[in-house]
Scaffold this active site. Structure first.
Site, PDB file in Angstrom:
ATOM      1  N   GLY A  92      67.789 144.875  59.484  1.00 42.03           N
ATOM      2  CA  GLY A  92      67.676 143.811  59.995  1.00 42.03           C
ATOM      3  C   GLY A  92      68.111 143.257  58.268  1.00 42.03           C
ATOM      4  N   GLN A  93      67.771 143.170  57.612  1.00 41.95           N
ATOM      5  CA  GLN A  93      67.787 142.798  56.469  1.00 41.95           C
ATOM      6  C   GLN A  93      68.664 141.491  55.669  1.00 41.95           C
ATOM      7  OE1 GLN A  93      66.511 144.463  52.212  1.00 41.95           O
ATOM      8  NE2 GLN A  93      65.920 142.811  51.667  1.00 41.95           N
ATOM      9  N   HIS A  99      60.583 141.057  51.041  1.00 45.70           N
ATOM     10  CA  HIS A  99      59.866 140.557  51.136  1.00 45.70           C
ATOM     11  C   HIS A  99      59.040 140.765  52.388  1.00 45.70           C
ATOM     12  CE1 HIS A  99      63.753 139.322  52.804  1.00 45.70           C
ATOM     13  NE2 HIS A  99      62.979 139.165  53.947  1.00 45.70           N
ATOM     14  N   HIS A 101      57.583 140.258  56.424  1.00 41.60           N
ATOM     15  CA  HIS A 101      56.773 139.659  57.503  1.00 41.60           C
ATOM     16  C   HIS A 101      55.506 138.841  57.984  1.00 41.60           C
ATOM     17  CE1 HIS A 101      61.232 138.091  58.103  1.00 41.60           C
ATOM     18  NE2 HIS A 101      61.327 139.527  57.515  1.00 41.60           N
TER      19      HIS A 101
HETATM   20  P1  5GP Z   1      65.153 139.600  56.484  1.00 44.59           P
HETATM   21  O1  5GP Z   1      65.946 139.437  57.549  1.00 44.59           O
HETATM   22  O2  5GP Z   1      65.946 139.571  55.494  1.00 44.59           O
HETATM   23  O3  5GP Z   1      63.973 140.497  56.568  1.00 44.59           O
HETATM   24  O4  5GP Z   1      64.221 137.846  56.383  1.00 44.59           O
HETATM   25  C1  5GP Z   1      64.895 136.684  55.652  1.00 44.59           C
HETATM   26  C2  5GP Z   1      64.100 135.561  55.560  1.00 44.59           C
HETATM   27  O5  5GP Z   1      63.823 134.883  55.286  1.00 44.59           O
HETATM   28  C3  5GP Z   1      64.488 135.144  58.078  1.00 44.59           C
HETATM   29  O6  5GP Z   1      63.426 135.151  58.212  1.00 44.59           O
HETATM   30  C4  5GP Z   1      64.740 133.505  56.969  1.00 44.59           C
HETATM   31  O7  5GP Z   1      64.324 132.303  58.188  1.00 44.59           O
HETATM   32  C5  5GP Z   1      63.806 133.470  55.753  1.00 44.59           C
HETATM   33  N1  5GP Z   1      64.745 132.445  55.252  1.00 44.59           N
HETATM   34  C6  5GP Z   1      65.761 132.254  54.668  1.00 44.59           C
HETATM   35  N2  5GP Z   1      65.838 131.631  54.064  1.00 44.59           N
HETATM   36  C7  5GP Z   1      64.416 130.358  53.740  1.00 44.59           C
HETATM   37  C8  5GP Z   1      64.083 130.002  52.456  1.00 44.59           C
HETATM   38  O8  5GP Z   1      65.189 128.951  51.905  1.00 44.59           O
HETATM   39  N3  5GP Z   1      63.310 129.272  52.791  1.00 44.59           N
HETATM   40  C9  5GP Z   1      62.375 129.758  53.826  1.00 44.59           C
HETATM   41  N4  5GP Z   1      61.141 129.165  53.760  1.00 44.59           N
HETATM   42  N5  5GP Z   1      62.916 131.594  54.377  1.00 44.59           N
HETATM   43  C10 5GP Z   1      63.770 131.296  54.073  1.00 44.59           C
END
Ligand code: 5GP
Ligand code: ZN
Length: 113
Positions: A92-93, A99, A101
């Protein structure tokens, strides 16, 4: 190559930053999946957990400790919270800058959907 989290780390894009250290930044997720949804990133661009080297072990530990510290500060240590690191498509990346969460403020089901 542009990277939205490098932009956050280097102040080129705005974010609700909670904490900044030499090598890490913590800020609120723009699309919260829980009442509290925080992201902890290394300032250095590391695409995924697959790219983490043995030398990065301390950095990864610091990410976990910073997330824990913020969860404690916000009063979620006793009720609980979830730390998640997604890797690549099936994980789900969506942002390819490492990062962690930290989610809190609601009961989180297991297994995740
Ligand atoms: P992933 O799905 O890659 O584990 O998580 C990426 C996270 O980054 C998502 O929860 C998404 O909402 C967050 N995100 C994406 N773009 C931005 C941004 O520009 N600013 C912030 N604060 N969060 C972001
Ligand atoms: Zn990056």
């Amino acid at each position: 190559m542009s990277c939205i989290f490098c932009d956050v780390a280097e102040g080129r894009t705005s974010a609700r930053i909670i904490r900044e250290a030499d090598d890490l930044v913590a800020f609120y997720d723009i699309n919260a999946q829980a009442p509290v949804h925080i992201l902890v990133i290394p300032k250095r661009h590391i695409p995924t957990i697959n790219d983490v080297k043995a030398d990065d072990a301390v950095l990864i530990g610091k990410m976990v400790l910073l997330a824990r510290e913020i969860m404690e500060e916000q009063g979620y240590d006793r009720k609980g919270y979830r730390l998640v690191m997604n890797c690549n498509n099936d994980g789900g990346q969506t942002v390819y800058h490492l990062h962690l969460h930290a989610l809190a403020g609601r009961w989180m089901s297991w297994p995740p959907g």
